[in-house]
Structure formats: C-alpha cells, structure tokens
Design an enzyme around this catalytic site. Structure first.
Site, short mmCIF file in Angstrom:
data_model
loop_
_atom_site.label_atom_id
_atom_site.label_comp_id
_atom_site.label_asym_id
_atom_site.label_seq_id
_atom_site.Cartn_x
_atom_site.Cartn_y
_atom_site.Cartn_z
CG HIS A 130 -2.09 0.91 1.07
ND1 HIS A 130 -2.03 2.28 1.26
CD2 HIS A 130 -3.36 0.64 0.68
CE1 HIS A 130 -3.22 2.79 1.04
NE2 HIS A 130 -4.05 1.83 0.67
CG ASP A 189 -8.31 -4.54 -2.86
OD1 ASP A 189 -7.52 -3.62 -3.12
OD2 ASP A 189 -9.54 -4.40 -2.88
C1 SDX Z 1 -6.20 -0.16 -3.09
O1 SDX Z 1 -4.47 4.37 -2.25
C2 SDX Z 1 -5.39 3.76 -1.64
O2 SDX Z 1 -5.84 4.18 -0.57
C3 SDX Z 1 -5.95 2.56 -2.35
C4 SDX Z 1 -6.96 1.73 -1.59
C5 SDX Z 1 -8.25 2.48 -1.35
O3 SDX Z 1 -8.95 2.15 -0.38
O4 SDX Z 1 -8.60 3.36 -2.21
O5 SDX Z 1 -6.41 1.33 -0.35
C6 SDX Z 1 -7.36 0.48 -2.38
O6 SDX Z 1 -5.97 0.16 -4.23
C7 SDX Z 1 -5.32 -1.12 -2.34
C8 SDX Z 1 -4.13 -1.62 -3.20
C9 SDX Z 1 -4.63 -2.76 -4.10
N1 SDX Z 1 -3.55 -3.16 -5.04
C10 SDX Z 1 -2.90 -4.32 -4.91
O7 SDX Z 1 -3.06 -5.12 -3.99
C11 SDX Z 1 -1.90 -4.62 -6.04
C12 SDX Z 1 -0.59 -5.15 -5.46
N2 SDX Z 1 0.09 -4.05 -4.75
C13 SDX Z 1 0.94 -3.21 -5.48
O8 SDX Z 1 1.01 -3.23 -6.83
C14 SDX Z 1 1.50 -2.00 -4.73
O9 SDX Z 1 1.83 -2.40 -3.48
C15 SDX Z 1 0.60 -0.78 -4.67
C16 SDX Z 1 0.10 -0.40 -6.02
C17 SDX Z 1 -0.56 -1.04 -3.77
C18 SDX Z 1 1.42 0.36 -4.10
O10 SDX Z 1 2.36 0.69 -5.03
P1 SDX Z 1 3.55 1.72 -4.70
O11 SDX Z 1 3.27 2.48 -3.46
O12 SDX Z 1 3.83 2.48 -5.96
O13 SDX Z 1 4.74 0.77 -4.35
P2 SDX Z 1 5.78 0.23 -5.40
O14 SDX Z 1 5.06 -0.42 -6.55
O15 SDX Z 1 6.75 1.31 -5.68
O16 SDX Z 1 6.47 -0.95 -4.55
C19 SDX Z 1 7.54 -0.65 -3.66
C20 SDX Z 1 8.39 -1.93 -3.67
C21 SDX Z 1 8.81 -2.35 -5.07
O17 SDX Z 1 10.00 -3.12 -4.92
P3 SDX Z 1 11.45 -2.36 -5.17
O18 SDX Z 1 11.38 -1.76 -6.54
O19 SDX Z 1 11.54 -1.32 -4.06
O20 SDX Z 1 12.45 -3.46 -5.03
O21 SDX Z 1 7.60 -3.02 -3.18
C22 SDX Z 1 7.42 -3.99 -4.20
C23 SDX Z 1 7.74 -3.30 -5.51
O22 SDX Z 1 8.21 -4.24 -6.49
N3 SDX Z 1 6.02 -4.42 -4.14
C24 SDX Z 1 5.58 -5.66 -4.26
C25 SDX Z 1 4.19 -5.58 -4.09
N4 SDX Z 1 3.83 -4.33 -3.88
C26 SDX Z 1 4.97 -3.59 -3.92
N5 SDX Z 1 6.26 -6.83 -4.50
C27 SDX Z 1 5.48 -7.93 -4.57
N6 SDX Z 1 4.12 -7.94 -4.41
C28 SDX Z 1 3.46 -6.79 -4.17
N7 SDX Z 1 2.14 -6.79 -4.02
#
Ligand code: SDX
Length: 424
Positions: A302, A359
C-alpha cells in the site's frame, strides 16, 4: 507560522509550512514557480498534497483510518452503510430523524429510467460489469440536470447512491441472461441489493441477515480512503466543473485498474491459480520477490499503510466469522492466511513494509456471499460511492478550488525545423 527555506541557484526562498488537525506537516508550494521559476517534481504524487480535506484521516505508520474523526473499528462494529454514507458526505452522524429522511430518499430513488434498460441491450453478455457501471453512471447525467443549487445537489447525491446498486444488480442479471429484479422499498440498502442480485421471478427470495450484515460491513470498510487514485481522479475531473455523474464515472474507470480496486478480483484469481497448482504458495512467494517473474502478490502492499491496513485486520476476522456462520469451507482462505504468515516473516516484504491491504481478504468474503468474481470491483464501487461523492462535494464547495492542471518536466526534442517528406 513556521517556514521552510529553499536555496536555489544561489538564492534563498522561504515557503509557509502548514499543519493539519492531526499535526501532519506540509510545505505550501502554491507560490513555488512564481517565486523561483522552478516546479516541484513528484511522479505518482507520493509526496504531494493535492488539497485540504476534512473527510478521512489515515495514519499509515499506525494503521489508523477514521471517517470524519470516527475510528473505522467503531463504525464497523456499531454503524451501518447508509449511516456511514450520511456521515461521510454530510460530516456528522445523523439524528434519528435525519437518518430516516436520508434512508427514505435512498429508498425512493432506486429506479433507473425505463429507457436506460435499453442501454444494457447494447452490451455483450461478456461485458465486464465495470465497463457497464462507468458507462451507465455517466449516462445518468443525460437524465438529471447538473444544477448546483444545494437542493438539486442533494437530490442527485441520493439518486446516485440509490441507483448505483440497481445498475450493479442489473449488470449482473444481464451477464447471466436473467430478467432484471426491480428494487423493493421494504428492504434496506444491502438487503435490496442482494435481492436484486439473487432473486428470480419464479419464487420468493429471502435475504440472509448474515449475508446482508457481512455485505454492509464490506461497504462500510470501503466508504472512503482520502486521496487514492480513483478519488483523485474524481477531484481532477470535478475541478473542471464536470457534473457529479461524469466525475464519479471517471473514478469508476480509475478504480478498475488491477493495482487499485481491480486487485480484489486479481487476489481471487491468484489464490485460485495457487490452489490449482497444488497450493504451493511458497513457489508464488518466491515469484513475487523475483522482479523478472512479473508476478505480484495481489492484495499486498500500500502506498500509505506501512504497518498494517486496519481494514484488512477487520476483514481477516470477518472472513472467519462469515464462512463459519455460512458453513462455507473455502480452501482459498487457508492459502491466503499461509501467504500472509510467511510474507510477514520474509525480509523482502518486511523491508518494503508490504502487508495485506483491504483487497486481500475481501474477495474471500464476497465469494462466500455468492458474489461472482467479476462483480468484486463493482462492490468496491458501491462501497466507495459515498467517499467519491463526499470528496467531489467538498472540492466543489471549497472556494480555494482551481481547475487541476499539473506542470511537467519536458524531456522531448528541442526546437528543430520541419523538412518535407521528399527529403527524409
Ligand atoms: C487499493 O491508495 C489507496 O488508498 C488505495 C486503496 C483504497 O482504499 O482506495 O487502499 C485500495 O488500491 C489497495 C491496493 C490494491 N492493489 C494491490 O493489492 C496490487 C498489489 N500491490 C501493489 O502493486 C503495490 O503495493 C501498490 C500499487 C498497492 C502500491 O504501489 P507503490 O506504493 O507504488 O509501491 P511500489 O510499486 O513502488 O512498490 C515498492 C516496492 C517495489 O519493490 P522495489 O522496486 O523497491 O524493489 O515493493 C514492491 C515493488 O516491487 N512491491 C511488491 C508488491 N507491492 C509492492 N512486490 C510484490 N508484491 C506486491 N504486491
């Protein structure tokens, strides 16, 4: 007032520092370009406050979520979705009379214009219900005037809240080729939605109070979440003075993405894939840590919560309770719990502060309630509707609102002369 100093090209600048009611601190850059000629650069807006808002407070480090100051845990335990809609939109818990009047307005605006049923005929049966929800929501503006006097705004708010569940249920019935079930005025919001989803003309359908209460909890937990992607989209579109229905329809489209509201559907697809693969969740954990795999642990991570998502905690317990009460034994719940357990002990996830988000468990409950997977994000739409409306209303009523128009850092070609195609 304290200030922040900036030194640029040998010049010193000072900018006001503002503090929110929960003491979060922001540097006011409204005059940054005028004073320095420079802009801020913050792709994804992770460090940028787009507005002041009094609706929802989140503390990502402490796992705090409050709607209008009320902790989500208390609202989840004691309130109901219609009351939370009123609270989110109008800023206070309603009196009994106010709640009754609000409930009545939602009850008597559930029908869509009969002509709108023809819109559904144009969609193929395979149409994703999120495409239908976005199209039908913006189409409401063809039937209802976008007038800004408060009477009409409140009426359109009631229309949107009331008709959204009708559109959602009709989209489902369309996808399975069953006749539409019309709203009933003797049922409350969640009971009426479940009845429109699962009743058939041939026989009476009794809504399970367990299922209705579980759905009500899910909707409460999704009601608002400050400036997330879809809400920011609603504000962006609404800042041009586009009408309520058009602004919310844009939020529905933004929510559809698998990184946002579409994640609840992707979580179940992921858990089913792991289940089909013999439940080998460790293999998928390794894939999630391997950037090359392109696989992410959906429902994890998140932008704001870096400790835990309070909604996920509530939903994890609710999943146990609801499945027990319904006598449902879903192997996906066990896989989800195993994934969470090993992720929380794995350095990759711990270092990146990745925890289950809203989720991760919601889809398991929706499944137990009989909601089909491709309707999961539509359920998120119904839950988030009051939040989008509240944020749109707050933005439109804020005299400081200007049309949203971010700047950019240009990285393209510098000036060059046109050459005729014969010389290229
Ligand atoms: C919602 O914003 C809100 O409030 C949203 C929400 C709401 O109520 O409106 O809470 C609802 O959208 C919840 C999120 C649902 N999405 C997912 O579950 C999809 C999986 N999660 C991600 O794709 C990610 O964690 C996000 C999109 C939720 C957040 O993305 P960020 O903040 O841009 O983080 P990032 O992609 O830059 O990740 C940081 C690091 C990365 O690794 P490095 O490059 O630092 O090595 O964490 C890793 C990412 O690769 N990472 C994950 C991961 N999520 C982040 N690695 C594996 N699995 C994951 N799920």
């Amino acid at each position: 007032m304290s200030t922040a100093k900036l030194s640029l090209n040998g010049q010193e600048y000072e900018f006001p520092v503002i503090e929110g009611s929960e003491h979060e601190v922001a540097i006011d850059f409204t005059k940054l370009r005028a004073q320095t000629g420079a802009i801020s650069y913050d792709p994804g807006y992770g460090n940028t406050g787009s507005c002041k808002s009094a609706i929802t407070f989140i503390d990502g480090e402490k796992g705090i979520l409050r709607y209008r100051g009320y902790p989500i845990e208390q609202l989840a335990e004691h309130s109901n979705f219609v009351e939370v809609c009123y609270l989110t939109i109008y800023g206070k818990l309603p009196s009994a009379a106010e709640l009754a009047a609000f409930q009545k307005s939602l009850t008597y605006h559930t029908l869509i214009h009969e002509d709108m049923k023809k819109f559904f005929e144009g969609f193929p049966p395979t149409a994703h219900p999120m495409a239908i929800m976005s199209a039908m929501t913006v189409s409401l503006s063809a039937y209802y005037p976008d007038l800004l006097d408060p009477e009409v705004v409140d009426l359109n708010i009631a229309r949107l809240l009331a008709k959204a569940k009708t559109l959602a249920a009709f989209a489902y019935k369309k996808s399975i080729g069953q006749p539409y079930i019309y709203p009933r005025n003797d049922l409350n919001y969640t009971e009426d939605f479940l009845h429109m989803m699962f009743a058939v003309p041939a026989e009476p359908y009794k809504v399970s109070p367990v299922i209705a209460r579980a759905l009500d909890l899910l909707l409460i937990l999704h009601a608002d979440h400050e400036q997330n992607c879809s809400t920011s989209t609603v504000r962006m579109v609404g800042s041009s003075q586009a009408n309520l229905f058009a602004s919310i329809a844009s939020g529905i489209s933004a929510l559809w993405g698998p990184l946002h509201g579409g994640a609840n559907q992707e979580v179940i697809n992921m858990l089913e894939m792991i289940h089909r693969d013999g439940g080998d969740y460790k293999k998928y954990m390794d894939m999630a840590k391997d950037k090359e795999s392109g696989f992410r642990l959906m429902g994890f991570g998140h932008r704001v919560y870096k400790n835990f998502d309070p909604r996920a905690r509530i939903l994890k317990k609710a999943a146990d309770d609801v499945l027990d009460e319904l006598g449902v034994n879903d192997p996906l719940l066990g896989i989800a719990k195993n994934l969470e357990e090993i992720a929380l002990a794995d350095s990759y996830f711990v270092e990146r502060k990745l925890y289950p988000n809203v989720d991760f468990y919601s889809g398991i409950i929706y499944r137990a309630l009989g909601i089909p997977t491709d309707m999961f994000t539509v359920m998120f739409v119904l839950g988030r509707m009051p939040g989008w409306i509240a944020q749109w209303k707050e933005m439109r009523e804020d005299p400081a609102t200007r049309i949203n128009r971010p700047r950019q850092v240009y990285s393209g070609a510098t000036e060059r002369d046109y050459t005729p195609v014969t010389s290229r």
